[in-house]
Design an enzyme around this catalytic site. Sequence first.
Site, PDB file in Angstrom:
ATOM      1  N   SER A   8      67.303 -11.353   0.063  1.00  0.00           N
ATOM      2  CA  SER A   8      68.329 -12.394   0.006  1.00  0.00           C
ATOM      3  C   SER A   8      69.190 -12.316   1.253  1.00  0.00           C
ATOM      4  CB  SER A   8      69.198 -12.197  -1.228  1.00  0.00           C
ATOM      5  OG  SER A   8      70.371 -12.977  -1.107  1.00  0.00           O
ATOM      6  N   HIS A  31      65.049 -15.264   0.929  1.00  0.00           N
ATOM      7  CA  HIS A  31      65.630 -15.839  -0.282  1.00  0.00           C
ATOM      8  C   HIS A  31      67.022 -16.380   0.042  1.00  0.00           C
ATOM      9  CE1 HIS A  31      65.896 -16.003  -4.742  1.00  0.00           C
ATOM     10  NE2 HIS A  31      67.180 -15.707  -4.574  1.00  0.00           N
ATOM     11  N   ASP A  33      70.334 -18.098  -1.438  1.00  0.00           N
ATOM     12  CA  ASP A  33      71.084 -18.367  -2.666  1.00  0.00           C
ATOM     13  C   ASP A  33      72.051 -19.514  -2.435  1.00  0.00           C
ATOM     14  OD1 ASP A  33      70.291 -16.194  -4.539  1.00  0.00           O
ATOM     15  OD2 ASP A  33      70.992 -14.929  -2.906  1.00  0.00           O
ATOM     16  N   MET A  35      75.015 -21.732  -4.193  1.00  0.00           N
ATOM     17  CA  MET A  35      75.943 -21.731  -5.327  1.00  0.00           C
ATOM     18  C   MET A  35      76.972 -22.832  -5.137  1.00  0.00           C
ATOM     19  SD  MET A  35      76.659 -17.659  -5.586  1.00  0.00           S
ATOM     20  CE  MET A  35      75.469 -16.488  -4.921  1.00  0.00           C
ATOM     21  N   HIS A  64      67.038 -20.517  -4.065  1.00  0.00           N
ATOM     22  CA  HIS A  64      67.429 -20.308  -5.465  1.00  0.00           C
ATOM     23  C   HIS A  64      68.695 -21.114  -5.704  1.00  0.00           C
ATOM     24  CE1 HIS A  64      69.190 -17.300  -8.638  1.00  0.00           C
ATOM     25  NE2 HIS A  64      68.843 -18.447  -9.175  1.00  0.00           N
ATOM     26  N   MET A  66      71.597 -22.159  -7.707  1.00  0.00           N
ATOM     27  CA  MET A  66      72.500 -21.865  -8.833  1.00  0.00           C
ATOM     28  C   MET A  66      73.529 -22.986  -8.858  1.00  0.00           C
ATOM     29  SD  MET A  66      72.840 -17.779  -8.281  1.00  0.00           S
ATOM     30  CE  MET A  66      72.258 -17.697  -6.584  1.00  0.00           C
ATOM     31  N   MET A 135      66.837 -13.357 -14.012  1.00  0.00           N
ATOM     32  CA  MET A 135      68.014 -12.788 -13.354  1.00  0.00           C
ATOM     33  C   MET A 135      68.303 -11.414 -13.947  1.00  0.00           C
ATOM     34  SD  MET A 135      69.060 -14.850 -10.996  1.00  0.00           S
ATOM     35  CE  MET A 135      70.615 -14.012 -10.604  1.00  0.00           C
ATOM     36  N   ASP A 173      65.848 -10.781  -9.669  1.00  0.00           N
ATOM     37  CA  ASP A 173      66.896 -10.958  -8.661  1.00  0.00           C
ATOM     38  C   ASP A 173      68.193 -10.372  -9.199  1.00  0.00           C
ATOM     39  OD1 ASP A 173      68.776 -11.835  -6.847  1.00  0.00           O
ATOM     40  OD2 ASP A 173      68.367 -13.969  -7.104  1.00  0.00           O
ATOM     41  N   GLY A 195      68.968  -7.974  -1.924  1.00  0.00           N
ATOM     42  CA  GLY A 195      69.945  -8.452  -0.948  1.00  0.00           C
ATOM     43  C   GLY A 195      70.632  -7.303  -0.260  1.00  0.00           C
TER      44      GLY A 195
END
Length: 222
Positions: A8, A31, A33, A35, A64, A66, A135, A173, A195
């Site tokens: 990540s 990866h 993320d 958010m 990913h 979120m 998760m 993850d 990460g």
Amino acid sequence: MSVVISPSILNCDFAHLGDELAKIANADYAHVDVMDNHFVPNLALGLPVAEAAVAASPIPVDAHLMIEDPDRWAPAYAEIGCASVTFHAEAAAAPIRLARELHAQGTRVGLALRPASAIEPYIDILPEFDMILIMTVEPGFGGQSFLESMMPKVARTRAAIENAGLETWVQVDGGISRATITQAAEAGANNFVAGSAVYRADDAYTEVEELRRLAREASHSH
């Protein structure tokens, strides 16, 4: 099933994104993320950073999301060239329709589950996805400790995939490190998002190799 390492970039230095991505050139995916401060209590990255990562990355990008309303926003991540796009089961209004829309754009599709969400409601639609993300922390922040309590869910997910004769990946993850990757691999995960473990290591490249070795050993012992 092959071991896939997906560091990540949440903990990387975004002012030097190209250099930071070069450090993990031996990984399988980068990866990213995303958010939105609605689905999770944090705001991070987004389409422009994901697009910059796709442009700078020596390896494919795994996004990913979120976020709320992935039905509306997820296709844009496929359009900018993300090789894999994962959205949350809890946020999608029409997960099958969205999975098919993303597949039509040529990307791999993942379905993510928060710790409190069961895999069982989604077992009949497993063929629609290339990957299930379990998760192993509550989504929203990096650097959290690994939830060992998720390992039975990983095992049930892997069993359901094998029962259906599918090649679906199981991604974990959250809190993945040398200390936890063996356990996750033994439970049936084959795709590992790390990460802090990678970006806080003295040498990210070496850390990726070590994580891959540990996961392979654990996978072969079954």
